[in-house]
Design an enzyme around this catalytic site. Structure first.
Site, PDB file in Angstrom:
ATOM      1  N   ASP A 124     -10.827   6.713   6.224  1.00  0.00           N
ATOM      2  CA  ASP A 124      -9.806   5.663   6.257  1.00  0.00           C
ATOM      3  C   ASP A 124      -9.381   5.349   4.834  1.00  0.00           C
ATOM      4  O   ASP A 124     -10.220   5.082   3.970  1.00  0.00           O
ATOM      5  CB  ASP A 124     -10.356   4.408   6.947  1.00  0.00           C
ATOM      6  N   HIS A 131      -1.111  -4.768   1.332  1.00  0.00           N
ATOM      7  CA  HIS A 131      -2.391  -5.061   1.980  1.00  0.00           C
ATOM      8  C   HIS A 131      -3.517  -5.159   0.952  1.00  0.00           C
ATOM      9  O   HIS A 131      -4.303  -6.118   0.954  1.00  0.00           O
ATOM     10  CB  HIS A 131      -2.710  -3.982   3.014  1.00  0.00           C
ATOM     11  N   GLU A 197      -6.772  -3.712  12.305  1.00  0.00           N
ATOM     12  CA  GLU A 197      -5.929  -3.195  11.234  1.00  0.00           C
ATOM     13  C   GLU A 197      -4.939  -2.234  11.874  1.00  0.00           C
ATOM     14  O   GLU A 197      -5.330  -1.255  12.514  1.00  0.00           O
ATOM     15  CB  GLU A 197      -6.760  -2.492  10.156  1.00  0.00           C
ATOM     16  N   GLU A 199      -2.576   0.690  11.751  1.00  0.00           N
ATOM     17  CA  GLU A 199      -2.461   1.831  10.847  1.00  0.00           C
ATOM     18  C   GLU A 199      -1.807   3.006  11.570  1.00  0.00           C
ATOM     19  O   GLU A 199      -1.724   3.022  12.796  1.00  0.00           O
ATOM     20  CB  GLU A 199      -3.855   2.293  10.366  1.00  0.00           C
ATOM     21  N   ASP A 231      -8.005  -0.004  13.376  1.00  0.00           N
ATOM     22  CA  ASP A 231      -9.303  -0.015  12.709  1.00  0.00           C
ATOM     23  C   ASP A 231      -9.911  -1.410  12.886  1.00  0.00           C
ATOM     24  O   ASP A 231      -9.783  -2.285  12.038  1.00  0.00           O
ATOM     25  CB  ASP A 231      -9.083   0.326  11.224  1.00  0.00           C
ATOM     26  N   ARG A 235     -14.820  -8.927   9.741  1.00  0.00           N
ATOM     27  CA  ARG A 235     -14.657  -9.338   8.337  1.00  0.00           C
ATOM     28  C   ARG A 235     -15.901 -10.020   7.776  1.00  0.00           C
ATOM     29  O   ARG A 235     -16.162  -9.910   6.564  1.00  0.00           O
ATOM     30  CB  ARG A 235     -13.464 -10.291   8.214  1.00  0.00           C
ATOM     31  N   GLN A 238     -18.310  -7.277   7.037  1.00  0.00           N
ATOM     32  CA  GLN A 238     -17.760  -6.471   5.938  1.00  0.00           C
ATOM     33  C   GLN A 238     -17.937  -7.169   4.590  1.00  0.00           C
ATOM     34  O   GLN A 238     -18.340  -6.545   3.603  1.00  0.00           O
ATOM     35  CB  GLN A 238     -16.271  -6.223   6.213  1.00  0.00           C
ATOM     36  N   LYS A 251     -17.026  -1.831  10.216  1.00  0.00           N
ATOM     37  CA  LYS A 251     -15.902  -1.050  10.721  1.00  0.00           C
ATOM     38  C   LYS A 251     -16.311   0.119  11.610  1.00  0.00           C
ATOM     39  O   LYS A 251     -15.449   0.767  12.194  1.00  0.00           O
ATOM     40  CB  LYS A 251     -15.065  -0.524   9.543  1.00  0.00           C
ATOM     41  N   THR A 255     -12.949   2.479  16.536  1.00  0.00           N
ATOM     42  CA  THR A 255     -11.612   2.704  15.993  1.00  0.00           C
ATOM     43  C   THR A 255     -10.782   3.275  17.136  1.00  0.00           C
ATOM     44  O   THR A 255     -11.153   4.312  17.707  1.00  0.00           O
ATOM     45  CB  THR A 255     -11.648   3.716  14.818  1.00  0.00           C
ATOM     46  N   GLU A 356      -4.974 -11.120   6.734  1.00  0.00           N
ATOM     47  CA  GLU A 356      -3.813 -11.440   5.902  1.00  0.00           C
ATOM     48  C   GLU A 356      -2.862 -12.403   6.607  1.00  0.00           C
ATOM     49  O   GLU A 356      -2.338 -13.328   5.998  1.00  0.00           O
ATOM     50  CB  GLU A 356      -3.013 -10.171   5.598  1.00  0.00           C
TER      51      GLU A 356
HETATM   52 MN    MN Z   1      -8.573   0.383   7.798  1.00  0.00          MN
END
Ligand code: MN
Length: 409
Positions: A124, A131, A197, A199, A231, A235, A238, A251, A255, A356
Protein backbone atom coordinates in the site's frame (compact mmCIF):
# COMPACT_ATOMS: atom_id res chain seq x y z
CA UNK A 1 -21.33 -0.89 -32.64
CA UNK A 2 -22.44 -4.10 -31.03
CA UNK A 3 -25.16 -6.71 -31.45
CA UNK A 4 -25.83 -6.33 -27.74
CA UNK A 5 -28.86 -4.28 -26.82
CA UNK A 6 -26.89 -1.78 -24.74
CA UNK A 7 -27.32 2.00 -24.49
CA UNK A 8 -24.19 3.88 -25.61
CA UNK A 9 -23.80 5.48 -22.19
CA UNK A 10 -23.78 2.18 -20.28
CA UNK A 11 -20.71 2.19 -17.98
CA UNK A 12 -20.14 -1.49 -18.81
CA UNK A 13 -20.38 -1.23 -22.60
CA UNK A 14 -17.95 -2.98 -24.94
CA UNK A 15 -15.45 -0.15 -24.38
CA UNK A 16 -14.96 -1.38 -20.80
CA UNK A 17 -14.93 -5.22 -20.53
CA UNK A 18 -13.62 -5.67 -16.97
CA UNK A 19 -12.64 -9.13 -15.74
CA UNK A 20 -13.83 -10.92 -12.63
CA UNK A 21 -14.36 -14.41 -11.22
CA UNK A 22 -17.93 -15.67 -10.94
CA UNK A 23 -19.97 -18.77 -10.35
CA UNK A 24 -23.61 -19.73 -10.76
CA UNK A 25 -25.53 -22.20 -8.62
CA UNK A 26 -23.82 -25.59 -8.84
CA UNK A 27 -20.86 -24.45 -10.95
CA UNK A 28 -17.24 -23.75 -10.05
CA UNK A 29 -15.76 -20.24 -10.04
CA UNK A 30 -14.25 -19.14 -13.36
CA UNK A 31 -13.30 -15.98 -15.23
CA UNK A 32 -16.10 -13.75 -16.48
CA UNK A 33 -16.25 -10.46 -18.33
CA UNK A 34 -18.89 -7.92 -17.44
CA UNK A 35 -20.94 -6.66 -20.38
CA UNK A 36 -23.89 -4.42 -19.54
CA UNK A 37 -25.81 -6.16 -16.77
CA UNK A 38 -24.58 -9.61 -17.76
CA UNK A 39 -21.45 -11.66 -17.22
CA UNK A 40 -19.90 -13.29 -20.26
CA UNK A 41 -18.72 -16.81 -19.42
CA UNK A 42 -15.32 -16.19 -20.98
CA UNK A 43 -13.87 -19.70 -21.05
CA UNK A 44 -17.07 -21.18 -22.52
CA UNK A 45 -16.97 -18.66 -25.35
CA UNK A 46 -13.24 -19.13 -25.87
CA UNK A 47 -13.74 -22.87 -26.18
CA UNK A 48 -16.37 -22.42 -28.88
CA UNK A 49 -14.27 -19.73 -30.48
CA UNK A 50 -11.29 -22.02 -30.90
CA UNK A 51 -13.40 -24.61 -32.64
CA UNK A 52 -15.62 -22.31 -34.65
CA UNK A 53 -13.68 -19.19 -35.52
CA UNK A 54 -10.31 -19.60 -33.82
CA UNK A 55 -8.67 -17.08 -31.55
CA UNK A 56 -6.00 -15.99 -33.98
CA UNK A 57 -2.42 -16.84 -33.22
CA UNK A 58 -2.71 -16.04 -29.54
CA UNK A 59 -2.45 -18.42 -26.60
CA UNK A 60 -5.28 -20.76 -25.65
CA UNK A 61 -7.37 -18.53 -23.42
CA UNK A 62 -9.77 -21.35 -22.57
CA UNK A 63 -7.33 -22.88 -20.11
CA UNK A 64 -6.48 -19.55 -18.48
CA UNK A 65 -10.11 -18.54 -18.11
CA UNK A 66 -11.39 -21.84 -16.69
CA UNK A 67 -9.53 -21.01 -13.47
CA UNK A 68 -10.93 -19.74 -10.13
CA UNK A 69 -8.69 -16.64 -10.23
CA UNK A 70 -7.26 -14.30 -12.84
CA UNK A 71 -3.69 -15.32 -11.95
CA UNK A 72 -3.10 -17.75 -14.85
CA UNK A 73 -4.36 -15.09 -17.27
CA UNK A 74 -2.23 -12.45 -15.54
CA UNK A 75 0.79 -14.72 -16.00
CA UNK A 76 0.38 -14.69 -19.80
CA UNK A 77 1.44 -11.04 -20.05
CA UNK A 78 0.62 -7.99 -22.11
CA UNK A 79 0.49 -9.57 -25.59
CA UNK A 80 -2.07 -12.14 -24.46
CA UNK A 81 -4.14 -9.47 -22.67
CA UNK A 82 -4.24 -7.39 -25.85
CA UNK A 83 -5.17 -10.39 -28.01
CA UNK A 84 -7.89 -11.33 -25.53
CA UNK A 85 -9.37 -7.85 -25.53
CA UNK A 86 -9.35 -7.66 -29.33
CA UNK A 87 -11.01 -11.06 -29.56
CA UNK A 88 -13.67 -10.28 -26.91
CA UNK A 89 -14.44 -7.03 -28.69
CA UNK A 90 -14.86 -8.85 -31.99
CA UNK A 91 -17.09 -11.52 -30.47
CA UNK A 92 -19.34 -8.91 -28.84
CA UNK A 93 -19.58 -6.59 -31.85
CA UNK A 94 -19.57 -8.68 -35.04
CA UNK A 95 -23.11 -10.07 -35.54
CA UNK A 96 -21.64 -13.28 -36.97
CA UNK A 97 -20.77 -14.31 -33.37
CA UNK A 98 -24.11 -13.45 -31.78
CA UNK A 99 -25.80 -16.85 -32.01
CA UNK A 100 -22.84 -18.71 -30.50
CA UNK A 101 -22.13 -16.12 -27.82
CA UNK A 102 -25.52 -15.07 -26.52
CA UNK A 103 -26.18 -18.33 -24.60
CA UNK A 104 -23.06 -17.60 -22.51
CA UNK A 105 -24.27 -14.25 -21.18
CA UNK A 106 -25.44 -14.76 -17.59
CA UNK A 107 -27.55 -12.11 -15.83
CA UNK A 108 -25.69 -10.49 -12.92
CA UNK A 109 -28.57 -11.44 -10.62
CA UNK A 110 -27.72 -15.12 -11.15
CA UNK A 111 -24.03 -14.96 -10.30
CA UNK A 112 -21.91 -14.91 -7.18
CA UNK A 113 -18.74 -12.87 -7.51
CA UNK A 114 -15.49 -14.08 -5.95
CA UNK A 115 -12.13 -12.52 -5.15
CA UNK A 116 -10.82 -11.92 -8.71
CA UNK A 117 -7.14 -12.35 -7.90
CA UNK A 118 -5.23 -14.65 -5.61
CA UNK A 119 -3.18 -11.80 -4.23
CA UNK A 120 0.53 -12.59 -4.42
CA UNK A 121 2.21 -9.67 -2.66
CA UNK A 122 0.31 -6.65 -1.41
CA UNK A 123 1.79 -3.18 -1.00
CA UNK A 124 0.00 0.00 0.00
CA UNK A 125 1.38 3.37 -1.07
CA UNK A 126 0.71 6.89 0.22
CA UNK A 127 0.61 8.87 -3.01
CA UNK A 128 -1.77 11.74 -2.22
CA UNK A 129 -0.02 14.89 -1.06
CA UNK A 130 -3.27 16.17 0.47
CA UNK A 131 -3.83 12.95 2.43
CA UNK A 132 -0.22 12.70 3.60
CA UNK A 133 -0.23 16.37 4.66
CA UNK A 134 -3.51 16.07 6.55
CA UNK A 135 -2.45 12.89 8.34
CA UNK A 136 0.90 14.48 9.18
CA UNK A 137 -0.88 17.46 10.77
CA UNK A 138 -3.18 15.14 12.77
CA UNK A 139 -0.62 12.52 13.89
CA UNK A 140 2.44 14.78 14.24
CA UNK A 141 1.14 18.30 14.94
CA UNK A 142 4.55 19.56 16.05
CA UNK A 143 6.40 18.52 12.88
CA UNK A 144 6.37 19.39 9.18
CA UNK A 145 3.26 17.71 7.64
CA UNK A 146 5.29 15.90 4.96
CA UNK A 147 8.33 13.84 5.94
CA UNK A 148 11.61 14.85 4.20
CA UNK A 149 11.50 11.83 1.86
CA UNK A 150 7.88 12.27 0.70
CA UNK A 151 8.51 14.20 -2.55
CA UNK A 152 11.52 12.06 -3.48
CA UNK A 153 9.96 8.59 -3.42
CA UNK A 154 6.50 7.03 -3.30
CA UNK A 155 6.26 5.86 0.32
CA UNK A 156 4.68 2.46 0.92
CA UNK A 157 4.57 -0.54 3.22
CA UNK A 158 4.03 -4.25 2.68
CA UNK A 159 0.55 -5.31 3.74
CA UNK A 160 -1.15 -8.65 4.31
CA UNK A 161 -2.12 -10.34 1.01
CA UNK A 162 -4.12 -13.07 2.74
CA UNK A 163 -6.71 -10.67 4.18
CA UNK A 164 -7.63 -8.99 0.89
CA UNK A 165 -11.33 -9.77 0.44
CA UNK A 166 -13.90 -9.23 -2.29
CA UNK A 167 -16.53 -6.52 -2.11
CA UNK A 168 -19.51 -7.60 0.00
CA UNK A 169 -17.44 -9.41 2.63
CA UNK A 170 -18.24 -8.35 6.20
CA UNK A 171 -15.47 -6.71 8.21
CA UNK A 172 -15.13 -7.77 11.85
CA UNK A 173 -14.06 -4.90 14.09
CA UNK A 174 -10.43 -5.59 15.04
CA UNK A 175 -9.22 -5.84 18.61
CA UNK A 176 -5.78 -4.84 19.81
CA UNK A 177 -3.59 -2.48 21.79
CA UNK A 178 -4.17 1.24 21.81
CA UNK A 179 -2.82 4.12 23.88
CA UNK A 180 -4.00 7.69 23.56
CA UNK A 181 -1.29 10.30 24.32
CA UNK A 182 -2.94 11.12 27.67
CA UNK A 183 -3.11 7.47 28.77
CA UNK A 184 -0.44 6.24 31.18
CA UNK A 185 -0.41 2.72 29.73
CA UNK A 186 -1.85 0.86 26.75
CA UNK A 187 -5.20 -0.91 27.00
CA UNK A 188 -6.56 -3.88 25.04
CA UNK A 189 -9.96 -4.04 23.35
CA UNK A 190 -11.99 -3.46 20.19
CA UNK A 191 -10.86 -0.54 18.05
CA UNK A 192 -12.81 2.64 18.83
CA UNK A 193 -11.45 4.58 15.84
CA UNK A 194 -12.27 2.29 12.91
CA UNK A 195 -11.86 4.03 9.56
CA UNK A 196 -11.78 3.44 5.81
CA UNK A 197 -9.37 4.56 3.10
CA UNK A 198 -10.77 5.11 -0.41
CA UNK A 199 -8.09 4.01 -2.85
CA UNK A 200 -7.47 2.50 -6.25
CA UNK A 201 -5.67 -0.84 -6.34
CA UNK A 202 -3.43 -1.84 -9.24
CA UNK A 203 -3.35 -5.48 -10.34
CA UNK A 204 0.01 -6.59 -11.69
CA UNK A 205 0.73 -9.31 -14.23
CA UNK A 206 3.68 -10.85 -16.01
CA UNK A 207 6.72 -11.75 -13.99
CA UNK A 208 10.30 -10.65 -13.45
CA UNK A 209 13.28 -12.47 -12.01
CA UNK A 210 14.93 -11.53 -8.74
CA UNK A 211 17.39 -8.71 -9.23
CA UNK A 212 15.64 -7.31 -12.30
CA UNK A 213 13.79 -3.99 -12.11
CA UNK A 214 10.74 -2.73 -14.01
CA UNK A 215 11.75 0.53 -15.69
CA UNK A 216 9.20 3.33 -15.65
CA UNK A 217 8.83 3.09 -19.44
CA UNK A 218 8.01 -0.63 -19.18
CA UNK A 219 5.53 -0.36 -16.30
CA UNK A 220 2.53 -0.62 -18.65
CA UNK A 221 3.71 -4.11 -19.62
CA UNK A 222 2.88 -5.19 -16.07
CA UNK A 223 -0.04 -2.94 -15.09
CA UNK A 224 -3.01 -5.14 -15.99
CA UNK A 225 -5.90 -3.39 -14.33
CA UNK A 226 -7.47 -1.33 -11.60
CA UNK A 227 -9.86 -2.12 -8.74
CA UNK A 228 -11.53 -0.02 -6.08
CA UNK A 229 -9.79 -0.68 -2.78
CA UNK A 230 -10.90 0.04 0.78
CA UNK A 231 -7.99 -0.10 3.21
CA UNK A 232 -9.91 -0.54 6.49
CA UNK A 233 -7.81 1.08 9.21
CA UNK A 234 -7.98 1.00 13.02
CA UNK A 235 -6.55 4.43 13.80
CA UNK A 236 -6.14 3.84 17.54
CA UNK A 237 -4.16 0.63 16.97
CA UNK A 238 -2.21 2.29 14.16
CA UNK A 239 -1.23 5.40 16.15
CA UNK A 240 0.27 3.31 18.98
CA UNK A 241 2.10 0.74 16.85
CA UNK A 242 3.35 2.57 13.74
CA UNK A 243 6.62 4.10 15.00
CA UNK A 244 9.20 3.10 13.82
CA UNK A 245 8.28 0.37 11.29
CA UNK A 246 4.94 1.58 9.91
CA UNK A 247 1.41 0.13 9.82
CA UNK A 248 0.96 -3.44 11.07
CA UNK A 249 -2.14 -4.81 12.88
CA UNK A 250 -4.02 -1.54 12.45
CA UNK A 251 -4.44 -2.36 8.77
CA UNK A 252 -3.87 -6.09 8.29
CA UNK A 253 -7.32 -7.35 9.40
CA UNK A 254 -9.13 -6.65 6.09
CA UNK A 255 -8.68 -4.88 2.77
CA UNK A 256 -11.68 -4.93 0.42
CA UNK A 257 -11.45 -4.78 -3.37
CA UNK A 258 -14.13 -4.50 -6.03
CA UNK A 259 -15.10 -7.66 -7.89
CA UNK A 260 -14.34 -6.23 -11.35
CA UNK A 261 -10.82 -5.49 -12.57
CA UNK A 262 -11.01 -2.63 -15.07
CA UNK A 263 -8.15 -3.05 -17.51
CA UNK A 264 -5.59 -0.34 -18.09
CA UNK A 265 -6.50 -0.71 -21.78
CA UNK A 266 -10.05 0.45 -20.98
CA UNK A 267 -8.60 3.47 -19.16
CA UNK A 268 -6.45 4.89 -21.95
CA UNK A 269 -8.85 7.82 -22.46
CA UNK A 270 -8.67 8.55 -18.73
CA UNK A 271 -4.94 9.26 -18.76
CA UNK A 272 -4.08 12.78 -17.61
CA UNK A 273 -0.86 14.58 -16.72
CA UNK A 274 0.19 14.45 -13.09
CA UNK A 275 -0.61 17.63 -11.11
CA UNK A 276 3.12 18.48 -11.10
CA UNK A 277 6.19 17.17 -9.29
CA UNK A 278 8.59 19.57 -7.61
CA UNK A 279 11.40 18.75 -7.13
CA UNK A 280 11.94 16.69 -10.27
CA UNK A 281 12.18 13.03 -9.18
CA UNK A 282 15.40 11.06 -9.65
CA UNK A 283 15.83 9.75 -13.22
CA UNK A 284 14.40 6.28 -12.56
CA UNK A 285 11.10 7.94 -11.55
CA UNK A 286 11.05 10.59 -14.31
CA UNK A 287 9.75 10.33 -17.85
CA UNK A 288 6.72 9.93 -20.09
CA UNK A 289 5.53 6.77 -18.38
CA UNK A 290 4.35 8.80 -15.41
CA UNK A 291 0.72 9.70 -16.04
CA UNK A 292 -2.29 10.23 -13.80
CA UNK A 293 -5.80 8.83 -14.13
CA UNK A 294 -9.01 10.84 -14.27
CA UNK A 295 -11.08 8.58 -12.02
CA UNK A 296 -13.96 10.09 -10.05
CA UNK A 297 -14.59 8.29 -6.76
CA UNK A 298 -17.39 8.56 -4.24
CA UNK A 299 -17.57 7.39 -0.64
CA UNK A 300 -21.02 6.32 0.56
CA UNK A 301 -21.60 5.94 4.32
CA UNK A 302 -24.89 4.16 5.09
CA UNK A 303 -26.48 5.62 1.94
CA UNK A 304 -25.08 9.16 2.22
CA UNK A 305 -22.29 10.23 -0.14
CA UNK A 306 -19.88 11.96 2.24
CA UNK A 307 -16.91 12.51 -0.09
CA UNK A 308 -16.02 12.71 -3.79
CA UNK A 309 -12.25 12.20 -4.18
CA UNK A 310 -10.63 12.83 -7.58
CA UNK A 311 -7.82 10.46 -8.50
CA UNK A 312 -6.23 13.01 -10.85
CA UNK A 313 -5.01 14.92 -7.77
CA UNK A 314 -2.57 12.12 -6.87
CA UNK A 315 1.09 13.18 -6.74
CA UNK A 316 2.75 9.90 -7.74
CA UNK A 317 1.66 7.84 -10.78
CA UNK A 318 0.94 4.09 -10.76
CA UNK A 319 3.92 3.53 -13.07
CA UNK A 320 6.22 5.41 -10.70
CA UNK A 321 4.96 3.29 -7.81
CA UNK A 322 5.72 0.07 -9.72
CA UNK A 323 9.14 1.33 -10.85
CA UNK A 324 9.99 2.27 -7.27
CA UNK A 325 8.64 -1.01 -5.87
CA UNK A 326 11.06 -2.98 -8.06
CA UNK A 327 14.07 -0.63 -8.27
CA UNK A 328 15.94 -2.71 -5.68
CA UNK A 329 15.44 -5.87 -7.72
CA UNK A 330 12.33 -7.13 -5.91
CA UNK A 331 10.36 -9.45 -8.15
CA UNK A 332 6.96 -8.93 -9.70
CA UNK A 333 4.59 -11.90 -9.68
CA UNK A 334 1.20 -12.41 -11.37
CA UNK A 335 -1.43 -11.33 -8.87
CA UNK A 336 0.62 -8.68 -7.10
CA UNK A 337 -1.56 -5.85 -5.88
CA UNK A 338 -0.61 -2.37 -4.82
CA UNK A 339 -2.86 0.32 -3.39
CA UNK A 340 -2.48 3.98 -4.29
CA UNK A 341 -2.95 5.25 -0.77
CA UNK A 342 -6.00 7.25 0.30
CA UNK A 343 -7.26 9.47 -2.50
CA UNK A 344 -7.79 12.94 -1.04
CA UNK A 345 -8.12 16.30 -2.76
CA UNK A 346 -7.63 19.82 -1.44
CA UNK A 347 -11.23 20.39 -0.33
CA UNK A 348 -12.91 18.85 2.69
CA UNK A 349 -15.53 17.19 0.45
CA UNK A 350 -12.82 15.27 -1.37
CA UNK A 351 -11.08 13.66 1.61
CA UNK A 352 -10.91 9.88 1.24
CA UNK A 353 -10.88 8.76 4.89
CA UNK A 354 -12.88 9.64 7.98
CA UNK A 355 -9.78 10.55 10.02
CA UNK A 356 -9.35 13.51 7.66
CA UNK A 357 -13.03 14.13 6.93
CA UNK A 358 -13.86 14.51 10.65
CA UNK A 359 -10.42 15.90 11.50
CA UNK A 360 -9.62 13.10 13.92
CA UNK A 361 -13.18 13.02 15.24
CA UNK A 362 -13.43 16.75 16.05
CA UNK A 363 -15.85 17.57 13.19
CA UNK A 364 -18.60 14.90 13.02
CA UNK A 365 -20.32 14.10 9.72
CA UNK A 366 -24.13 14.23 9.56
CA UNK A 367 -25.74 11.47 7.48
CA UNK A 368 -29.03 11.79 5.59
CA UNK A 369 -30.93 9.98 8.39
CA UNK A 370 -29.90 12.74 10.81
CA UNK A 371 -27.38 10.63 12.70
CA UNK A 372 -23.82 11.80 13.16
CA UNK A 373 -20.57 9.91 12.83
CA UNK A 374 -16.89 10.35 13.54
CA UNK A 375 -15.58 6.79 13.10
CA UNK A 376 -17.40 3.58 12.08
CA UNK A 377 -20.07 2.02 14.27
CA UNK A 378 -21.05 -1.66 14.20
CA UNK A 379 -23.56 -2.25 11.40
CA UNK A 380 -22.28 0.65 9.29
CA UNK A 381 -21.84 0.01 5.57
CA UNK A 382 -19.32 1.86 3.42
CA UNK A 383 -19.47 1.64 -0.36
CA UNK A 384 -16.92 3.04 -2.80
CA UNK A 385 -17.94 3.72 -6.40
CA UNK A 386 -16.09 5.22 -9.34
CA UNK A 387 -16.26 6.14 -13.00
CA UNK A 388 -13.74 7.35 -15.53
CA UNK A 389 -13.99 8.82 -19.03
CA UNK A 390 -13.88 6.21 -21.79
CA UNK A 391 -13.30 6.66 -25.53
CA UNK A 392 -15.67 8.83 -27.61
CA UNK A 393 -17.61 10.28 -24.70
CA UNK A 394 -18.34 6.93 -23.05
CA UNK A 395 -18.09 6.27 -19.33
CA UNK A 396 -16.09 3.45 -17.75
CA UNK A 397 -17.71 2.01 -14.63
CA UNK A 398 -15.85 0.25 -11.80
CA UNK A 399 -18.89 -1.12 -9.99
CA UNK A 400 -18.60 -0.87 -6.25
CA UNK A 401 -16.52 -1.94 -3.29
CA UNK A 402 -18.67 -2.39 -0.22
CA UNK A 403 -18.35 -3.78 3.29
CA UNK A 404 -20.33 -3.80 6.54
CA UNK A 405 -18.77 -3.58 9.99
CA UNK A 406 -19.60 -6.45 12.37
CA UNK A 407 -18.99 -6.42 16.14
CA UNK A 408 -15.62 -7.44 17.54
CA UNK A 409 -15.24 -11.10 18.50
MN1 MN B 1 -4.03 2.87 2.71
Amino acid sequence: MTWLDLPADHPFGVHNLPYGVFSTAGTTPRVGVRVGDDVLDASAVARIGRDAVGVGDGPDLTAAWEQPSLNPFLALGRDAWSAARAWLTEVLTDPVHEERTRPHLVPLAEVTMHLPVEVADYVDFYASEHHASNVGRIFRPDSEPLTPNWKHLPIGYHGRAGTVVVSGTDVVRPTGQRKAPADAAPTFGPSIRLDIEAELGFVVGGATTLGERVDLADADEHLFGVVLLDDWSARDLQAWEYVPLGPFLGKSFATSISAWVVTTDALRAARVPLPGQDPEPLPYLAGDGAYGLDVHLEVDWNGTVVSRPEYREMYWSPAQMLAHLTVNGATVRPGDLFGSGTVSGPEKGSRGCFLELTWSGQEPVTLDDGSTRTFLEDGDTVTLRATAPGPDGTVVGFGECTGTVRPAR
